[in-house]
Scaffold this active site. Structure first.
Site, mmCIF file in Angstrom:
data_model
loop_
_atom_site.group_PDB
_atom_site.id
_atom_site.type_symbol
_atom_site.label_atom_id
_atom_site.label_comp_id
_atom_site.label_asym_id
_atom_site.label_seq_id
_atom_site.Cartn_x
_atom_site.Cartn_y
_atom_site.Cartn_z
ATOM 1 N N GLU A 126 -6.763 6.180 4.736
ATOM 2 C CA GLU A 126 -6.820 5.972 3.283
ATOM 3 C C GLU A 126 -7.823 4.852 2.997
ATOM 4 O OE1 GLU A 126 -3.167 4.908 1.285
ATOM 5 O OE2 GLU A 126 -4.183 4.869 -0.645
ATOM 6 N N ALA A 267 0.389 -1.968 5.733
ATOM 7 C CA ALA A 267 0.931 -0.777 6.383
ATOM 8 C C ALA A 267 0.384 0.467 5.700
ATOM 9 C CB ALA A 267 2.445 -0.778 6.303
ATOM 10 N N ASN A 270 1.246 7.248 6.341
ATOM 11 C CA ASN A 270 0.952 8.566 6.898
ATOM 12 C C ASN A 270 2.228 9.375 7.068
ATOM 13 O OD1 ASN A 270 -1.712 7.386 7.635
ATOM 14 N ND2 ASN A 270 -0.440 6.273 9.093
ATOM 15 N N HIS A 302 8.702 0.099 1.036
ATOM 16 C CA HIS A 302 7.552 0.612 0.273
ATOM 17 C C HIS A 302 6.944 1.847 0.949
ATOM 18 C CE1 HIS A 302 3.983 0.190 -2.370
ATOM 19 N NE2 HIS A 302 3.351 0.673 -1.314
ATOM 20 N N GLU A 303 6.642 1.717 2.227
ATOM 21 C CA GLU A 303 5.984 2.833 2.921
ATOM 22 C C GLU A 303 6.928 4.022 3.024
ATOM 23 O OE1 GLU A 303 2.887 2.399 3.168
ATOM 24 O OE2 GLU A 303 2.976 0.229 2.853
HETATM 25 ZN ZN LIG Z 1 1.606 1.766 -1.124
#
Ligand SMILES: [Zn+2]
Length: 869
Positions: A126, A267, A270, A302-303
């Site tokens: 990203e 982080a 994926n 969050h991830e």
């Molecule tokens: Zn994010």
């Protein structure tokens, strides 16, 4: 840079649908340090048949070996390769394309695409890293299904990972082996991930609400597994919370996380294989502070939450980044608030917003949460897109209410699951959920700058009515900006400090509006924008007396804290005036009393009390000034801290000792708050620079049984000129030099030192064996922290700017993303006095003239230089 080479921006308004699609892709990686072979086999189709446009695939920094169209090797005159793309002139409406290319992961210090972090191969795609792996339709609105075969040396890389489920594995010739992965979900290329290494794994499982188990695995470098437990617990809590609150269940049978040292961000989400900076995974009592534990929990959440808000529903184009980030930050903030103290968390969130986002929104790189253009997308992973983006979601939540908000979320997934969509699509779902028109609200996505709200009040004694006259403006956008729609939470307090019964939520939609409240028996004190209901700068008619009153009585704990900060700021600014006129400093009596009252109030939550005792930062004072007075701000704040410490020495000491005995180390909110308050007391005391308090701090440093206390004490000693300082820094280094994450702390505080030799020391540390420009955590710790050391970075002799100029030059060649991020320190350029302005201008011009300056750094530096002062 010459005129022709100037990088050109991309515009949101130019968006066009992709002309081709990919049905599926099979990737094969034969891993090697400098010659990794990638074979991509794609089944593709033309989106609109009959058109004859050529196929253009993005690709950078790689060597093309061969291209096959429908099984036939293509001749060199049938395609064209340049630095950015591969163009195939003629393709049918449906076809198979096989591309073979070679990449050099070892030489990749930019840390995007495929690279090596120590002995681990990993990826970061990203936003546009995948085009550095193979030629591809590298844009988020091209979603497809991936299968991935990884081949590598079995001894060096026993663990081979990619997204989805493991389908096959086996041995090959020459000590090699392979593993094959299949991801059943369609995804854009930015969510592709690959990892290979000799890794250790912490394993656990989570039982989904539907009764199906998920295997959870956290991989790290050997020897660090014992530091992964907090991350694992945080992951399980996140999975449970997302089921309970958002009704969202995990969708694969395996969830993997890998921790690596060299990583540009915190982080990456994926699909099914998150890759993390070690700083957001590893934590234990001895080597991590409470803040580190907190960050691990937050980033894990969050991830993980991105699995739905980002992966399942993704972005049409990169301008929409806040669609996934604003929403996911909102979700992780709610998670943290539910698990810990909501008010403490809100105050911390708003402090970050004001400390970083407000200055960004007032400076040369200001942009709306959905930027209309970019030169380098990596520069738009900003606090505006993330944190202001989250405030925008929070305002929707406040405006339409909890029930309608969750109806809207349900609609969002019903309508858009498996698709690449826009911010407008999200707001549309919220309109369906709430049956409200949010057209005007959408201006928040288009306007940059922090809106100002001017407040005037009017009390009518005879009719017992009270009127608020509100006027909104946006200095950044200018006079004719259309007004924004936002919620405003408020209260009116009587003279005893009790709330009048009024409607506590109003909605502002016009440029100027008045709101009248009836049955107000006496002239009230207003408490406005409670809980920070809208991200505004509010200009109220409140006096220091009102703030003192609100500090003691406001029923909204957030605004009680707010009043303490407003009062502190007002005191500091008036001291600064006295400083200018050479008047002797005198401490305001009301403030003194309010502070002592706060300090002796034992009914307050530890965390909240600490936050209220902290003085406004130098940076927050700077925001109130047209021309920043770096030295003055430092001086008055130092004076006030010392004065308050002198005045309350006994109280601070008593409180410190009462908080000392904690029993075994735990990280629940209460224990964390207790340590915070204890270290806050010590911070006041040590600034008296008395021998007994230096010894007290040193004692805590040497005897602490956890990193929070050890590091707090070290940070304090680091600010005082005393022999204990050198000894402690030395002791800490020898104790921890094998642990890179702890060395990050060690570098950072030295860069922040207020002592005269700070810059000299930072320059020395650049050549120290623990420092490495190639590890972003280290670069940020040493160079980034120094930029926050205002007195030294903005030194009048220009030494701070010269140092930074050299650092950016070096860093820009190694890692442009990090160089550009740090260059945001130039944001203060328009607010500098003439002498500093001239010096920084020189630095900016020199950087702009640097040969081969990256697009990333160019964008930040050129915008800073252009900003009006
Ligand atoms: Zn994010």
């Amino acid at each position: 840079m010459t005129e022709q080479e100037t990088p050109k921006p991309k515009f949101l308004k130019d968006y066009q649908k992709p002309p081709f699609g990919i049905t599926k892709v099979h990737l094969t990686f034969d891993l090697d340090d400098s010659k990794t072979r990638v074979i991509s086999h794609m089944k593709m189709f033309r989106e609109t048949s009959g058109k004859k446009a050529p196929l253009v695939l993005s690709g950078e920094r790689m060597k093309l070996i061969q291209v096959q169209l429908d099984g036939k090797e293509m001749r060199e005159n049938e395609y064209e390769v340049d630095e950015k793309s591969l163009t195939i002139f003629k393709v049918p409406d449906e076809f198979h394309l096989t591309i073979e290319n070679e990449i050099d992961p070892k030489a990749n210090t930019f840390l995007d695409g495929l690279y090596k972090s120590k002995d681990i191969f990993c990826t970061q795609n990203e936003p546009q890293g995948f085009r550095k792996i193979t030629y591809f339709l590298d844009r988020p609105d091209v979603m497809t299904k991936y299968t991935t075969k990884i081949i590598a040396n079995k001894n060096e890389y026993p663990i081979l990972l990619s997204n989805g489920n493991k389908m096959a594995s086996g041995d090959l010739k020459k000590d090699k082996h392979f593993v094959e992965w299949e991801d059943p979900f369609k995804k854009p290329s930015y969510l592709f991930a690959l990892v290979a290494g000799d890794l250790e794994c912490l394993e656990d499982s989570f039982m989904r609400r539907s009764g199906k188990p998920v295997l959870l695995q956290i991989f790290c470098e050997k020897g660090f597994k014992s530091k992964c437990h907090h991350a694992m617990e945080s992951l399980k809590k996140s999975m449970k919370w997302d089921e309970d609150v958002f009704n969202l269940e995990y969708d694969l049978d395996i969830f993997m996380i890998v921790a690596v040292d060299a990583f540009n961000a915190g982080a990456m989400e994926n699909k099914g294989l998150n890759i993390f900076n070690t700083s957001c995974i590893l934590a234990d009592q001895d080597s991590a502070t409470d803040d580190n534990f907190d960050r691990v929990e937050k980033v894990i959440a969050h991830e993980y939450f991105h699995n739905w808000t980002g992966d399942r529903v993704t972005l049409r184009d990169w301008f929409q980044l806040t669609l996934k980030e604003g929403l996911t930050v909102f979700r992780d903030q709610e998670f943290t608030s539910d698990l810990n103290s909501r008010t403490v968390h809100r105050i911390e969130t708003v402090s970050i917003l004001r400390g970083y986002q407000f200055p960004e929104d007032a400076g040369p790189t200001a942009h709306p949460i959905r930027p209309p253009s970019y030169i380098e997308m990596n520069n738009f992973y900003t606090t505006t897109v993330y944190d202001k983006g989250s405030e925008v979601i929070r305002m929707i939540y406040t405006l339409i209410g909890k029930e309608a908000f969750f109806k809207g979320i349900k609609k969002y997934f019903e309508l858009f699951d498996g698709q690449a969509v826009t911010c407008d699509d999200f707001v549309h779902a919220m309109e369906l959920g709430s049956e409200r028109d949010l057209t005007q609200f959408k201006r928040w996505y288009e306007q940059k700058g922090t809106p100002h709200l001017k407040v005037e009040t009017d009390y009518n004694e005879s009719s017992k009515s009270f009127t608020l006259h509100l006027e909104q403006s946006n200095p950044m956008e200018g006079r004719n900006t259309p007004p924004l729609h936002f919620p405003l939470q408020l209260g009116l307090l009587d003279s005893k400090g009790k709330d009048f019964a009024i409607q506590n939520l109003i909605e502002m939609k016009q440029k100027k509006e008045s709101f009248t409240f009836q049955n107000i028996s006496e002239k009230p004190t207003i408490s406005l924008n409670r809980g920070f209901s809208a991200p505004l700068i509010v200009d109220t008619p409140l006096t220091n007396k009102d703030y003192t009153f609100l500090m003691a009585h406001d029923s909204d704990p957030f605004n009680r804290w707010e009043a303490s900060q407003e009062l502190g700021t007002s005191i500091l600014l008036s001291l600064l005036k006295d400083h200018g006129t050479q008047k002797e400093f005198l401490l305001n009596q009301d403030y003194k009393e309010a502070f002592t009252m706060l300090l002796s109030d034992n009914s307050l939550d530890y965390g909240l009390k600490t936050l209220a005792l902290l003085l406004p930062t130098e940076s927050s004072l700077g925001q109130k000034q047209k021309i920043i007075d770096f030295d003055g701000n430092h001086l008055v704040r130092k004076w006030l801290r010392k004065e308050l410490a002198r005045d309350n020495q006994e109280l601070f000491l008593e409180l410190y000792h009462s908080l000392e005995d904690e029993g075994p180390y735990t990280i629940d909110s209460k224990s964390v708050g207790k340590r915070k308050l204890k270290n806050c007391c010590l911070a006041y005391l040590i600034h008296l620079e008395k021998k007994e308090f230096i010894e007290l701090t040193n004692k805590q440093f040497l005897n602490a049984n956890n990193m929070t206390d050890e590091f707090s004490a070290l940070s304090l000693l680091n600010q005082i000129e005393c022999p204990e300082r050198e000894e402690a820094l030395d002791h800490f280094y020898h104790k921890w030099n094998k642990d890179q994450l702890v060395m990050v702390k060690w570098l950072s505080i030295q860069a922040l030192s207020p002592l005269p030799d700070a810059l000299h020391n930072v320059e020395k540390l650049l050549t120290h064996s623990v420092f490495d420009y190639k590890i972003p955590n280290l670069a940020r710790a040493l160079i980034g922290s120094f930029l926050e050391n205002h007195v030294h970075f903005h030194a009048l002799d220009g030494s701070g700017y010269r140092f930074f100029e050299e650092a950016v030059k070096t860093l820009d060649e190694i890692n442009p993303q990090v160089a550009a991020r740090l260059s945001n320190a130039f944001r203060k350029f328009p607010k500098l006095d003439p002498k500093r302005h001239e010096l920084m201008k020189g630095t900016l011009e020199t950087l702009l003239n640097k040969k081969d300056l990256s697009r990333n750094t160019f964008e930040i530096v050129s915008k800073s230089l252009k900003s009006p002062s």
